[in-house]
Scaffold this motif. Structure first.
Motif, PDB file in Angstrom:
ATOM      1  N   ASP A 176      16.846  -6.493   6.461  1.00  0.00           N
ATOM      2  CA  ASP A 176      16.870  -5.017   6.847  1.00  0.00           C
ATOM      3  C   ASP A 176      15.913  -4.282   7.188  1.00  0.00           C
ATOM      4  N   ALA A 177      14.753  -4.810   6.268  1.00  0.00           N
ATOM      5  CA  ALA A 177      13.421  -4.190   6.441  1.00  0.00           C
ATOM      6  C   ALA A 177      12.319  -4.788   7.251  1.00  0.00           C
ATOM      7  N   PHE A 178      11.332  -3.798   7.518  1.00  0.00           N
ATOM      8  CA  PHE A 178      10.166  -4.471   8.287  1.00  0.00           C
ATOM      9  C   PHE A 178       9.085  -4.373   7.394  1.00  0.00           C
ATOM     10  N   LEU A 179       7.936  -5.302   8.010  1.00  0.00           N
ATOM     11  CA  LEU A 179       6.672  -5.261   7.177  1.00  0.00           C
ATOM     12  C   LEU A 179       5.668  -5.240   8.217  1.00  0.00           C
ATOM     13  N   MET A 180       4.622  -4.604   8.089  1.00  0.00           N
ATOM     14  CA  MET A 180       3.554  -4.285   9.256  1.00  0.00           C
ATOM     15  C   MET A 180       2.688  -5.225   9.148  1.00  0.00           C
ATOM     16  N   LEU A 223       0.845  -1.175  -0.169  1.00  0.00           N
ATOM     17  CA  LEU A 223      -0.051   0.029   0.146  1.00  0.00           C
ATOM     18  C   LEU A 223       0.767   1.159   0.024  1.00  0.00           C
ATOM     19  N   ALA A 224       0.941   1.988  -1.112  1.00  0.00           N
ATOM     20  CA  ALA A 224       1.679   3.258  -1.118  1.00  0.00           C
ATOM     21  C   ALA A 224       3.183   3.005  -0.870  1.00  0.00           C
ATOM     22  N   GLY A 225       3.712   1.961  -1.095  1.00  0.00           N
ATOM     23  CA  GLY A 225       4.943   1.508  -1.179  1.00  0.00           C
ATOM     24  C   GLY A 225       5.343   1.081  -0.016  1.00  0.00           C
ATOM     25  N   ALA A 284      -5.476  -3.686  -2.554  1.00  0.00           N
ATOM     26  CA  ALA A 284      -4.179  -3.747  -2.321  1.00  0.00           C
ATOM     27  C   ALA A 284      -3.483  -3.383  -3.776  1.00  0.00           C
ATOM     28  N   ASP A 285      -2.468  -2.459  -3.638  1.00  0.00           N
ATOM     29  CA  ASP A 285      -1.598  -1.946  -4.842  1.00  0.00           C
ATOM     30  C   ASP A 285      -1.204  -3.068  -5.482  1.00  0.00           C
ATOM     31  N   SER A 286      -0.388  -4.120  -4.751  1.00  0.00           N
ATOM     32  CA  SER A 286      -0.030  -5.532  -5.261  1.00  0.00           C
ATOM     33  C   SER A 286       0.146  -6.394  -4.354  1.00  0.00           C
ATOM     34  N   VAL A 287       0.095  -7.634  -4.742  1.00  0.00           N
ATOM     35  CA  VAL A 287       0.417  -8.561  -3.808  1.00  0.00           C
ATOM     36  C   VAL A 287       1.750  -9.215  -4.028  1.00  0.00           C
ATOM     37  N   GLN A 288       2.703  -9.445  -2.925  1.00  0.00           N
ATOM     38  CA  GLN A 288       3.822 -10.021  -3.087  1.00  0.00           C
ATOM     39  C   GLN A 288       4.186 -11.492  -3.285  1.00  0.00           C
ATOM     40  N   GLU A 289       3.965 -11.885  -1.797  1.00  0.00           N
ATOM     41  CA  GLU A 289       4.188 -13.460  -1.733  1.00  0.00           C
ATOM     42  C   GLU A 289       3.565 -13.903  -0.279  1.00  0.00           C
ATOM     43  N   VAL A 290       3.558 -15.298  -0.353  1.00  0.00           N
ATOM     44  CA  VAL A 290       3.371 -15.993   1.133  1.00  0.00           C
ATOM     45  C   VAL A 290       4.696 -15.871   1.801  1.00  0.00           C
TER      46      VAL A 290
END
Length: 164
Positions: free
Chosen positions: A136-140, A17-19, A99-105
């Protein structure tokens, strides 16, 4: 009890969502649909984009960007509707989230989930299960049952019954 959660591995569907990257427990996800025609329903909250016909059932569609105070979701080739089940007390409501896009499970162990940040008293982060660490990234990670509070869903339950 908390110890069992820390070692448990769960699967999350990640989407953007919005990057920003968000995750929702795959156990809550029914299916992922391409953007289809959404019928606008008058006098509903702005984040409620309308309803879709899902094999004969009326399914409300929520714009998560608007729900979270972001600009409205623009339709693109990657835009999709994630159909989820939300627990509201005694009943389960099926709804779609844009959603802007779905990535993966993505599998995530409980030890890789940090508590949601407490940012003062004005910001409500109760809809977050936590922040998942991925490199190094976070996901909510959303607590989908809390994203849509009782007031939000009261109107949707009525909408489903009226349309049925």
């Amino acid at each position: 009890m908390a110890h069992a959660d820390a070692t448990e591995t769960r699967q999350y569907l990640t989407f953007t969502l919005a990057g920003e990257v968000f995750g929702v427990d795959v156990a809550k996800v029914r299916e992922i649909l391409e953007w289809s025609s959404i019928t606008k329903v008058p006098q509903t909250p702005e984040f409620m984009r309308g309803v879709i016909n899902l094999r004969g059932s009326v399914v409300p569609v929520i714009d998560l960007r608007q729900k979270f105070g972001m600009p409205e979701t623009e339709r693109s080739i990657n835009t999709c509707i994630i159909v989820v089940e939300v627990e509201t007390g005694a009943e389960t409501l099926v709804l779609g989230m844009l959603a802007d896009s779905v990535q993966e499970v993505f599998e995530l162990e409980g030890v890789n989930i940090e508590p949601a940040p407490r940012i003062g008293t004005k910001l409500d982060t109760s809809f977050l299960k936590g922040m998942g660490k991925r490199g190094d990234a976070f996901l909510m990670i959303l607590d989908i049952d809390r994203v849509f509070g009782g007031d939000d869903l009261a109107g949707l339950t009525t909408l489903e019954q009226t349309a049925a």
